[in-house]
Design a protein around this motif. Structure first.
Motif, mmCIF file in Angstrom:
data_model
loop_
_atom_site.group_PDB
_atom_site.id
_atom_site.type_symbol
_atom_site.label_atom_id
_atom_site.label_comp_id
_atom_site.label_asym_id
_atom_site.label_seq_id
_atom_site.Cartn_x
_atom_site.Cartn_y
_atom_site.Cartn_z
ATOM 1 N N VAL A 1 0.863 -1.173 0.000
ATOM 2 C CA VAL A 1 0.000 0.000 0.000
ATOM 3 C C VAL A 1 0.900 1.222 0.000
ATOM 4 O O VAL A 1 1.695 1.416 0.916
ATOM 5 C CB VAL A 1 -0.930 0.019 1.232
ATOM 6 C CG1 VAL A 1 -1.907 1.186 1.139
ATOM 7 C CG2 VAL A 1 -1.677 -1.305 1.377
ATOM 8 N N ARG A 2 0.764 2.048 -1.038
ATOM 9 C CA ARG A 2 1.597 3.241 -1.190
ATOM 10 C C ARG A 2 0.747 4.484 -1.055
ATOM 11 O O ARG A 2 -0.323 4.595 -1.665
ATOM 12 C CB ARG A 2 2.285 3.215 -2.563
ATOM 13 C CG ARG A 2 3.182 4.398 -2.837
ATOM 14 C CD ARG A 2 3.965 4.224 -4.135
ATOM 15 N NE ARG A 2 3.153 3.975 -5.298
ATOM 16 C CZ ARG A 2 2.634 4.932 -6.062
ATOM 17 N NH1 ARG A 2 2.809 6.198 -5.762
ATOM 18 N NH2 ARG A 2 1.927 4.596 -7.126
ATOM 19 N N ASN A 3 1.199 5.422 -0.253
ATOM 20 C CA ASN A 3 0.552 6.715 -0.119
ATOM 21 C C ASN A 3 1.111 7.610 -1.212
ATOM 22 O O ASN A 3 2.290 7.947 -1.195
ATOM 23 C CB ASN A 3 0.827 7.294 1.272
ATOM 24 C CG ASN A 3 0.201 8.658 1.474
ATOM 25 O OD1 ASN A 3 -0.439 9.199 0.588
ATOM 26 N ND2 ASN A 3 0.396 9.214 2.649
ATOM 27 N N ALA A 4 0.269 8.003 -2.163
ATOM 28 C CA ALA A 4 0.711 8.805 -3.299
ATOM 29 C C ALA A 4 0.609 10.305 -3.027
ATOM 30 O O ALA A 4 0.717 11.104 -3.943
ATOM 31 C CB ALA A 4 -0.123 8.436 -4.532
ATOM 32 N N ASP A 5 0.418 10.685 -1.774
ATOM 33 C CA ASP A 5 0.193 12.077 -1.398
ATOM 34 C C ASP A 5 1.242 12.505 -0.373
ATOM 35 O O ASP A 5 1.771 11.660 0.351
ATOM 36 C CB ASP A 5 -1.217 12.190 -0.798
ATOM 37 C CG ASP A 5 -1.685 13.615 -0.636
ATOM 38 O OD1 ASP A 5 -1.790 14.327 -1.647
ATOM 39 O OD2 ASP A 5 -1.949 14.029 0.515
ATOM 40 N N PRO A 6 1.545 13.808 -0.264
ATOM 41 C CA PRO A 6 2.531 14.237 0.732
ATOM 42 C C PRO A 6 2.012 14.251 2.171
ATOM 43 O O PRO A 6 2.795 14.358 3.106
ATOM 44 C CB PRO A 6 2.927 15.644 0.276
ATOM 45 C CG PRO A 6 1.837 16.100 -0.619
ATOM 46 C CD PRO A 6 1.203 14.879 -1.191
ATOM 47 N N ALA A 7 0.707 14.144 2.361
ATOM 48 C CA ALA A 7 0.135 14.154 3.712
ATOM 49 C C ALA A 7 -0.058 12.718 4.225
ATOM 50 O O ALA A 7 -0.011 11.755 3.464
ATOM 51 C CB ALA A 7 -1.215 14.880 3.697
ATOM 52 N N PHE A 8 -0.268 12.581 5.537
ATOM 53 C CA PHE A 8 -0.576 11.274 6.127
ATOM 54 C C PHE A 8 -1.947 10.801 5.647
ATOM 55 O O PHE A 8 -2.873 11.602 5.520
ATOM 56 C CB PHE A 8 -0.657 11.387 7.662
ATOM 57 C CG PHE A 8 0.654 11.558 8.337
ATOM 58 C CD1 PHE A 8 1.480 10.472 8.561
ATOM 59 C CD2 PHE A 8 1.066 12.813 8.777
ATOM 60 C CE1 PHE A 8 2.692 10.623 9.204
ATOM 61 C CE2 PHE A 8 2.277 12.978 9.419
ATOM 62 C CZ PHE A 8 3.095 11.881 9.638
ATOM 63 N N HIS A 9 -2.076 9.478 5.410
ATOM 64 C CA HIS A 9 -3.383 8.873 5.128
ATOM 65 C C HIS A 9 -3.407 7.510 5.791
ATOM 66 O O HIS A 9 -2.377 6.860 5.952
ATOM 67 C CB HIS A 9 -3.645 8.786 3.631
ATOM 68 C CG HIS A 9 -3.752 10.131 2.991
ATOM 69 N ND1 HIS A 9 -4.834 10.974 3.181
ATOM 70 C CD2 HIS A 9 -2.881 10.820 2.218
ATOM 71 C CE1 HIS A 9 -4.636 12.102 2.544
ATOM 72 N NE2 HIS A 9 -3.445 12.031 1.945
ATOM 73 N N THR A 10 -4.602 7.061 6.160
ATOM 74 C CA THR A 10 -4.743 5.850 6.962
ATOM 75 C C THR A 10 -5.256 4.680 6.143
ATOM 76 O O THR A 10 -6.271 4.784 5.457
ATOM 77 C CB THR A 10 -5.681 6.106 8.162
ATOM 78 O OG1 THR A 10 -5.157 7.205 8.909
ATOM 79 C CG2 THR A 10 -5.778 4.879 9.056
ATOM 80 N N TYR A 11 -4.529 3.571 6.239
ATOM 81 C CA TYR A 11 -4.945 2.284 5.671
ATOM 82 C C TYR A 11 -5.759 1.561 6.745
ATOM 83 O O TYR A 11 -5.366 1.525 7.913
ATOM 84 C CB TYR A 11 -3.703 1.469 5.301
ATOM 85 C CG TYR A 11 -3.947 -0.015 5.276
ATOM 86 C CD1 TYR A 11 -4.507 -0.626 4.161
ATOM 87 C CD2 TYR A 11 -3.657 -0.801 6.383
ATOM 88 C CE1 TYR A 11 -4.742 -1.993 4.154
ATOM 89 C CE2 TYR A 11 -3.895 -2.163 6.373
ATOM 90 C CZ TYR A 11 -4.439 -2.741 5.258
ATOM 91 O OH TYR A 11 -4.681 -4.088 5.261
ATOM 92 N N VAL A 12 -6.901 0.975 6.357
ATOM 93 C CA VAL A 12 -7.758 0.247 7.293
ATOM 94 C C VAL A 12 -7.951 -1.168 6.764
ATOM 95 O O VAL A 12 -8.524 -1.370 5.686
ATOM 96 C CB VAL A 12 -9.122 0.959 7.464
ATOM 97 C CG1 VAL A 12 -10.007 0.202 8.440
ATOM 98 C CG2 VAL A 12 -8.931 2.400 7.911
ATOM 99 N N ALA A 13 -7.497 -2.163 7.528
ATOM 100 C CA ALA A 13 -7.565 -3.564 7.088
ATOM 101 C C ALA A 13 -8.997 -4.016 6.839
ATOM 102 O O ALA A 13 -9.266 -4.731 5.872
ATOM 103 C CB ALA A 13 -6.901 -4.474 8.122
#
Length: 193
Positions: free
Chosen positions: A93-105
């Protein structure tokens, strides 16, 4: 040969090298044979190609592997058997943005041919010590396992992955573009351990 008043024996290096090479070849030949003297032919494990990248929200998913037909899960402190069969997926899972984002299983679902969607099995996830939520830093990526308990006869056809529903950007009030029900990643699972 004489050196500093001493006579040293003369060795013929070629026969010594040949003998050493022959000994190494014999040792390697023995390693490749079983007790009956026949060469062992270990069958290679089946290889599964990773999926292409699928984007939902700010998160980009790649299914690295999907395996079903597992009869148990084991971890550092526990083990468990499924009610049906375990399936496990490994995701990047890659965050394509400069801000934090949350992965939820819990938002990542396994899809069967009959349309059934399984959510991760919380006990198997705990046995494997996998987080339910991970905050991913800007332009970072994670690789994680997800475990599912599905009916024994379920014919899995892939996964439905879901990313974040955060604002599109730092000063934006618009929600990032996303598929309302996640994005389907078709993938035929390997079977067995």
């Amino acid at each position: 040969m004489v050196r500093a008043g001493r006579t040293t024996p003369t060795y013929r290096p070629i026969p010594v090298v040949r003998a050493a090479v022959a000994a190494l070849v014999a040792a390697f030949a023995l390693l490749g044979c079983d007790a009956g003297g026949e060469p062992s032919h270990a069958s290679p494990s089946p290889v599964q190609r990773a999926s292409r990248e699928y984007r939902d929200g700010h998160l980009v998913f790649t299914v690295l592997s999907l395996r079903c037909g597992l009869t148990a899960v084991a971890g550092t402190h526990s083990e468990a058997q499924p009610d049906g069969q375990y399936c496990t997926a490994r995701l990047r899972v890659r965050n394509a943005d400069p801000a934090f984002h949350t992965y939820v299983a819990a938002q990542q679902r396994l899809v069967s041919a009959d349309g059934a969607r399984a959510t991760p099995d919380s006990f198997a996830m705990a046995v494997r010590r996998q987080h339910e939520r991970v905050e991913i830093g800007g332009h970072d990526l994670i690789e994680i396992e997800i475990w599912y308990d599905v009916p024994k006869r379920a014919r899995v056809t892939g996964m439905r992955v879901s990313g974040d529903r955060d604002p599109d950007g730092y000063l934006s009030g618009e929600t990032v573009r996303h598929a309302p029900d996640g994005v389907f990643v078709p993938l035929k699972p390997l079977t067995g351990p």
